[in-house]
Design an enzyme around this catalytic site. Structure first.
Site, mmCIF file in Angstrom:
data_model
loop_
_atom_site.group_PDB
_atom_site.id
_atom_site.type_symbol
_atom_site.label_atom_id
_atom_site.label_comp_id
_atom_site.label_asym_id
_atom_site.label_seq_id
_atom_site.Cartn_x
_atom_site.Cartn_y
_atom_site.Cartn_z
ATOM 1 N NE ARG A 266 57.974 8.332 86.066
ATOM 2 C CZ ARG A 266 58.831 9.262 86.448
ATOM 3 N NH1 ARG A 266 59.398 9.184 87.623
ATOM 4 N NH2 ARG A 266 59.129 10.271 85.660
ATOM 5 C CD GLN B 225 53.800 12.980 76.858
ATOM 6 O OE1 GLN B 225 54.801 13.296 77.489
ATOM 7 N NE2 GLN B 225 53.627 11.755 76.410
ATOM 8 C CG MET C 208 61.465 9.965 77.903
ATOM 9 S SD MET C 208 61.696 11.115 79.264
ATOM 10 C CE MET C 208 60.729 10.335 80.522
ATOM 11 N N GLY C 209 62.659 5.491 76.333
ATOM 12 C CA GLY C 209 63.322 4.198 76.452
ATOM 13 C C GLY C 209 62.754 3.350 77.570
ATOM 14 C CB SER D 236 54.712 3.086 84.117
ATOM 15 O OG SER D 236 55.672 4.079 84.419
ATOM 16 C CG HIS E 57 56.544 -0.528 79.045
ATOM 17 N ND1 HIS E 57 55.384 -0.124 78.411
ATOM 18 C CD2 HIS E 57 56.960 0.530 79.789
ATOM 19 C CE1 HIS E 57 55.098 1.108 78.774
ATOM 20 N NE2 HIS E 57 56.044 1.542 79.604
ATOM 21 C CG ASP E 58 54.260 -6.016 76.060
ATOM 22 O OD1 ASP E 58 55.211 -6.045 75.251
ATOM 23 O OD2 ASP E 58 53.811 -7.037 76.612
ATOM 24 N N GLY E 59 53.559 -1.298 76.464
ATOM 25 C CA GLY E 59 52.815 -0.067 76.168
ATOM 26 C C GLY E 59 53.420 0.627 74.967
ATOM 27 C CG HIS E 60 57.283 2.370 75.323
ATOM 28 N ND1 HIS E 60 57.744 1.832 76.499
ATOM 29 C CD2 HIS E 60 57.262 3.705 75.512
ATOM 30 C CE1 HIS E 60 58.009 2.802 77.363
ATOM 31 N NE2 HIS E 60 57.710 3.949 76.797
HETATM 32 P P1 AMP Z 1 57.688 7.442 77.918
HETATM 33 O O1 AMP Z 1 58.779 6.580 77.405
HETATM 34 O O2 AMP Z 1 57.238 7.104 79.290
HETATM 35 O O3 AMP Z 1 57.963 8.913 77.720
HETATM 36 O O4 AMP Z 1 56.432 7.123 77.003
HETATM 37 C C1 AMP Z 1 56.502 7.212 75.592
HETATM 38 C C2 AMP Z 1 55.125 7.086 75.045
HETATM 39 O O5 AMP Z 1 54.579 5.822 75.416
HETATM 40 C C3 AMP Z 1 54.165 8.163 75.578
HETATM 41 O O6 AMP Z 1 53.329 8.589 74.520
HETATM 42 C C4 AMP Z 1 53.387 7.413 76.624
HETATM 43 O O7 AMP Z 1 52.089 7.929 76.832
HETATM 44 C C5 AMP Z 1 53.321 6.029 75.989
HETATM 45 N N1 AMP Z 1 53.044 5.022 77.015
HETATM 46 C C6 AMP Z 1 53.757 4.788 78.142
HETATM 47 N N2 AMP Z 1 53.171 3.815 78.866
HETATM 48 C C7 AMP Z 1 52.064 3.443 78.184
HETATM 49 C C8 AMP Z 1 51.029 2.501 78.417
HETATM 50 N N3 AMP Z 1 51.011 1.730 79.494
HETATM 51 N N4 AMP Z 1 50.037 2.388 77.505
HETATM 52 C C9 AMP Z 1 50.048 3.174 76.391
HETATM 53 N N5 AMP Z 1 50.991 4.088 76.118
HETATM 54 C C10 AMP Z 1 51.984 4.220 76.998
#
Ligand code: AMP
Length: 295
Positions: A196, A162, A39-40, A194, A43-46
């Site tokens: 958020r 999810q 969803m844009g 996150s 960050h480093d998670g993505h």
């Molecule tokens: P979102 O943009 O929040 O919908 O997340 C997109 C994808 O990134 C989803 O599969 C999330 O589970 C993953 N994601 C978000 N935050 C993290 C994180 N901190 N570590 C690993 N994956 C993440």
């Protein structure tokens, strides 16, 4: 954030703004494709999902779409951070081939009539607090999979429910895609990254450190042989000493998401949902109950 923009490689990524352009992009590329739906506000998670997708596929496509169907609160949808330019810059630094960033009217030219349901998996835990969230998520993920037609799709373990639900959709609908799970990426103080988090005040961000500490307390309690209820209590005790407001703390089966019995032996998923002010934060960890060490 790591400096991912430094090694700009080329004119990539191609920006695809509508359904015909992603269909055409895919049709022209016979090799393997890894797909990272987001969803844009990347960050480093993505970035970690994208890096894994890069390592495992010839091409990578990232979608950036804030899906209205999965928001039950209009205010949450309105306030969701949006920054396509910096998302594209991050994708460029990572060598992403295409960014699919459609408008709402491109994916939903009319209010969808036929949608997906996550069934009982979608009404428990997060789904109990966010009615319709997982049905909306599944509907958009299935549309995106139909458009990108990837070989592999990447999801973070941060959103454990999810991941369980998407795996079930792929199994139940025989979708031809391999679902890859990526471990949660955390900040140096343990707080899960996150989008958020951008909305947290400094004090709320500080308070959020209680979440990983609660996960650690629960893991330590489990390792010492505590029962499910005592492991849950260990997490709760840590959270209630912070300024966070606990919404939900549960120990469930990592596959069925049903609560585990108190004498459960084996892995269990500890899920935490808290409020920092108005912002809802979630996290989770797998713990081993009954002297079982988590994998
Ligand atoms: P979102 O943009 O929040 O919908 O997340 C997109 C994808 O990134 C989803 O599969 C999330 O589970 C993953 N994601 C978000 N935050 C993290 C994180 N901190 N570590 C690993 N994956 C993440």
């Amino acid at each position: 954030m790591r400096d991912r923009v430094a090694d700009v490689q080329s004119e990539q990524p191609i920006i695809l703004r509508d359904v015909p352009s992603i269909r055409a992009w895919r049709a022209e590329r016979p090799g393997s494709v890894g797909f990272v739906p987001t969803m844009g506000a990347l960050h480093d998670g993505h970035a970690t999902l994208i890096e894994q997708a890069k390592a495992e596929n010839e091409r990578v496509v990232v979608s950036v779409f804030v899906n209205p169907l999965q928001f039950d609160q209009a205010s949450d949808l309105d306030r969701y951070p949006r920054d396509l330019d910096s998302d594209v810059a991050l994708c460029r630094g990572l060598g992403v081939d295409a960014v699919f960033a459609p408008g709402v009217g491109d994916l939903y030219p009319h209010e969808p009539v036929v949608t997906l349901s996550a069934g009982s998996l979608g009404t428990t835990l997060e789904g109990a607090s966010r009615p319709g969230h997982f049905d909306g998520m599944l509907t958009v993920v299935s549309k995106l999979l139909n458009l990108a037609q990837p070989d592999r799709v990447y999801f973070g373990r941060k959103d454990a429910q999810q991941l369980v639900i998407v795996r079930m959709m792929v199994e139940d609908l025989n979708l031809p895609v391999d679902v890859r799970a990526v471990p949660t990426v955390r900040d140096v103080d343990g707080v899960a990254l996150s989008s958020r988090n951008r909305r947290l005040t400094a004090a709320q961000r500080e308070a959020a450190t209680a979440i990983p500490l609660a996960l650690d307390a629960a893991s330590a309690s489990a390792a010492s042989g505590a029962s499910a209820s005592n492991v849950r209590a260990a997490a709760l005790a840590r959270l209630t000493t912070s300024s966070l407001v606990v919404d939900d703390v549960e120990l469930v089966s990592p596959t069925s998401l049903e609560p585990v019995p108190d004498d459960h032996v084996g892995e269990a998923l500890l899920v935490i949902a808290v409020f920092a002010g108005e912002i809802r934060l979630i996290d989770n960890a797998v713990v081993g109950l009954g002297a079982v060490r988590p994998a």
